[in-house]
Design a protein around this motif. Structure first.
Motif, PDB file in Angstrom:
ATOM      1  N   UNK A   1      -8.611 -49.377 -41.755  1.00  0.00           N
ATOM      2  CA  UNK A   1      -7.850 -49.086 -40.542  1.00  0.00           C
ATOM      3  C   UNK A   1      -6.354 -49.264 -40.786  1.00  0.00           C
ATOM      4  N   UNK A   2      -5.993 -50.246 -41.594  1.00  0.00           N
ATOM      5  CA  UNK A   2      -4.594 -50.475 -41.937  1.00  0.00           C
ATOM      6  C   UNK A   2      -4.028 -49.287 -42.710  1.00  0.00           C
ATOM      7  N   UNK A   3      -4.796 -48.787 -43.669  1.00  0.00           N
ATOM      8  CA  UNK A   3      -4.357 -47.642 -44.472  1.00  0.00           C
ATOM      9  C   UNK A   3      -4.184 -46.400 -43.596  1.00  0.00           C
ATOM     10  N   UNK A   4      -5.124 -46.167 -42.701  1.00  0.00           N
ATOM     11  CA  UNK A   4      -5.037 -45.025 -41.787  1.00  0.00           C
ATOM     12  C   UNK A   4      -3.817 -45.183 -40.882  1.00  0.00           C
ATOM     13  N   UNK A   5      -3.583 -46.391 -40.393  1.00  0.00           N
ATOM     14  CA  UNK A   5      -2.452 -46.642 -39.497  1.00  0.00           C
ATOM     15  C   UNK A   5      -1.127 -46.350 -40.186  1.00  0.00           C
ATOM     16  N   UNK A   6      -0.977 -46.808 -41.418  1.00  0.00           N
ATOM     17  CA  UNK A   6       0.273 -46.568 -42.138  1.00  0.00           C
ATOM     18  C   UNK A   6       0.500 -45.071 -42.309  1.00  0.00           C
ATOM     19  N   UNK A   7      -0.551 -44.354 -42.614  1.00  0.00           N
ATOM     20  CA  UNK A   7      -0.428 -42.904 -42.769  1.00  0.00           C
ATOM     21  C   UNK A   7      -0.046 -42.254 -41.436  1.00  0.00           C
ATOM     22  N   UNK A   8      -0.621 -42.724 -40.341  1.00  0.00           N
ATOM     23  CA  UNK A   8      -0.322 -42.156 -39.018  1.00  0.00           C
ATOM     24  C   UNK A   8       1.091 -42.505 -38.565  1.00  0.00           C
ATOM     25  N   UNK A   9       1.637 -43.610 -39.037  1.00  0.00           N
ATOM     26  CA  UNK A   9       2.990 -44.026 -38.655  1.00  0.00           C
ATOM     27  C   UNK A   9       4.073 -43.331 -39.486  1.00  0.00           C
ATOM     28  N   UNK A  10       3.674 -42.610 -40.517  1.00  0.00           N
ATOM     29  CA  UNK A  10       4.641 -41.881 -41.358  1.00  0.00           C
ATOM     30  C   UNK A  10       5.284 -40.772 -40.521  1.00  0.00           C
ATOM     31  N   UNK A  11       6.616 -40.714 -40.525  1.00  0.00           N
ATOM     32  CA  UNK A  11       7.292 -39.647 -39.761  1.00  0.00           C
ATOM     33  C   UNK A  11       6.930 -38.267 -40.300  1.00  0.00           C
ATOM     34  N   UNK A  12       6.929 -37.286 -39.404  1.00  0.00           N
ATOM     35  CA  UNK A  12       6.571 -35.916 -39.777  1.00  0.00           C
ATOM     36  C   UNK A  12       7.672 -35.195 -40.539  1.00  0.00           C
ATOM     37  N   UNK A  13       8.909 -35.571 -40.323  1.00  0.00           N
ATOM     38  CA  UNK A  13      10.011 -34.888 -40.992  1.00  0.00           C
ATOM     39  C   UNK A  13      11.321 -35.613 -40.758  1.00  0.00           C
ATOM     40  N   UNK A  14      12.402 -34.933 -41.107  1.00  0.00           N
ATOM     41  CA  UNK A  14      13.744 -35.499 -40.927  1.00  0.00           C
ATOM     42  C   UNK A  14      14.050 -35.648 -39.439  1.00  0.00           C
ATOM     43  N   UNK A  15      14.844 -36.653 -39.089  1.00  0.00           N
ATOM     44  CA  UNK A  15      15.274 -36.766 -37.686  1.00  0.00           C
ATOM     45  C   UNK A  15      16.134 -35.559 -37.305  1.00  0.00           C
ATOM     46  N   UNK A  16      16.066 -35.189 -36.046  1.00  0.00           N
ATOM     47  CA  UNK A  16      16.830 -34.045 -35.564  1.00  0.00           C
ATOM     48  C   UNK A  16      18.325 -34.297 -35.637  1.00  0.00           C
ATOM     49  N   UNK A  17      19.086 -33.247 -35.887  1.00  0.00           N
ATOM     50  CA  UNK A  17      20.544 -33.326 -35.935  1.00  0.00           C
ATOM     51  C   UNK A  17      21.089 -32.907 -34.572  1.00  0.00           C
ATOM     52  N   UNK A  18      21.747 -33.857 -33.885  1.00  0.00           N
ATOM     53  CA  UNK A  18      22.314 -33.589 -32.566  1.00  0.00           C
ATOM     54  C   UNK A  18      23.837 -33.463 -32.617  1.00  0.00           C
ATOM     55  N   UNK A  19      24.402 -33.509 -33.833  1.00  0.00           N
ATOM     56  CA  UNK A  19      25.824 -33.233 -33.984  1.00  0.00           C
ATOM     57  C   UNK A  19      26.729 -34.423 -34.245  1.00  0.00           C
ATOM     58  N   UNK A  20      26.304 -35.617 -33.870  1.00  0.00           N
ATOM     59  CA  UNK A  20      27.128 -36.796 -34.152  1.00  0.00           C
ATOM     60  C   UNK A  20      26.228 -38.021 -34.252  1.00  0.00           C
ATOM     61  N   UNK A  21      26.769 -39.077 -34.836  1.00  0.00           N
ATOM     62  CA  UNK A  21      25.982 -40.284 -35.105  1.00  0.00           C
ATOM     63  C   UNK A  21      25.371 -40.867 -33.837  1.00  0.00           C
ATOM     64  N   UNK A  22      26.164 -41.054 -32.806  1.00  0.00           N
ATOM     65  CA  UNK A  22      25.649 -41.669 -31.573  1.00  0.00           C
ATOM     66  C   UNK A  22      24.477 -40.860 -31.007  1.00  0.00           C
ATOM     67  N   UNK A  23      24.622 -39.562 -30.936  1.00  0.00           N
ATOM     68  CA  UNK A  23      23.546 -38.713 -30.397  1.00  0.00           C
ATOM     69  C   UNK A  23      22.317 -38.737 -31.291  1.00  0.00           C
TER      70      UNK A  23
END
Length: 191
Positions: A63-85
């Motif tokens: 269950x721990x192994x499955x959880x770690x795999x499920x918690x892996x992000x799908x891709x890069x974070x979205x770019x909203x144009x500036x650091x704060x956003x």
């Protein structure tokens, strides 16, 4: 090296892992955690229970192994144009996902089946990678940025503490406050 720390090879081993992980996710949805057993998972994955015990040791480690795999992000974070956003959007999404019932269950599983802490470290590394991507974009835009450790300490760590121990009242405003506090604090290893 524990079973979970092994490099995931291709071929049959990868197929077994995929089948077992899929069986766990399906059965959790169908019968729930209390009814889940290694033999039931093995039957669904079309492997023997000994295959699961050999690879994962016990149900908690699986269950721990499955959880770690499920918690892996799908891709890069979205770019909203500036650091704060960028950082605010990421923090809000992270909090929303991790504070959900399934996010808390995966976090609990990742920690419970991992006595040496390697899965917790992997989950932390996922968050750090996402923040690093956000910070690298900000540096490319010539924005003043905190270092990744400051972001982990001031944004991720408080959210995870609250998710695990004081989940009441968590909302997007909390995530935004943490980001604001980080970005408005005196520079701590700024890039």
């Amino acid at each position: 090296m524990s079973r979970k720390q092994m490099v995931r090879p291709g071929g049959r081993s990868a197929r077994v892992q995929a089948a077992v992980h899929s069986a766990v996710r399906e059965l959790l949805a169908e019968v729930g955690r209390d009814t889940l057993t290694v033999p039931l998972i093995a039957q669904r994955a079309d492997v023997t229970p000994s295959t699961i015990y050999r690879r994962w040791g016990d149900l908690a480690e699986l269950l721990s192994d499955v959880a770690v795999e499920r918690l892996r992000p799908d891709g890069e974070p979205e770019d909203h144009g500036d650091l704060r956003s960028d950082l605010t959007a990421w923090a809000e999404q992270f909090l929303d996902e991790m504070a959900s019932a399934s996010g808390r269950a995966y976090t609990r599983d990742a920690l419970l089946g991992d006595p040496d802490g390697s899965n917790a470290g992997q989950c932390s590394a996922y968050a750090a990678e996402q923040i690093n991507a956000i910070l690298a974009r900000a540096v490319g835009r010539e924005e003043n940025t905190p270092n990744v450790e400051a972001a982990m300490d001031r944004v991720v760590a408080p959210m995870m503490y609250r998710i695990l121990f004081r989940p009441a009242g968590l909302d997007a405003a909390y995530a935004r406050r943490l980001v604001t506090d980080l970005l408005e604090a005196p520079a701590e290893g700024a890039r």
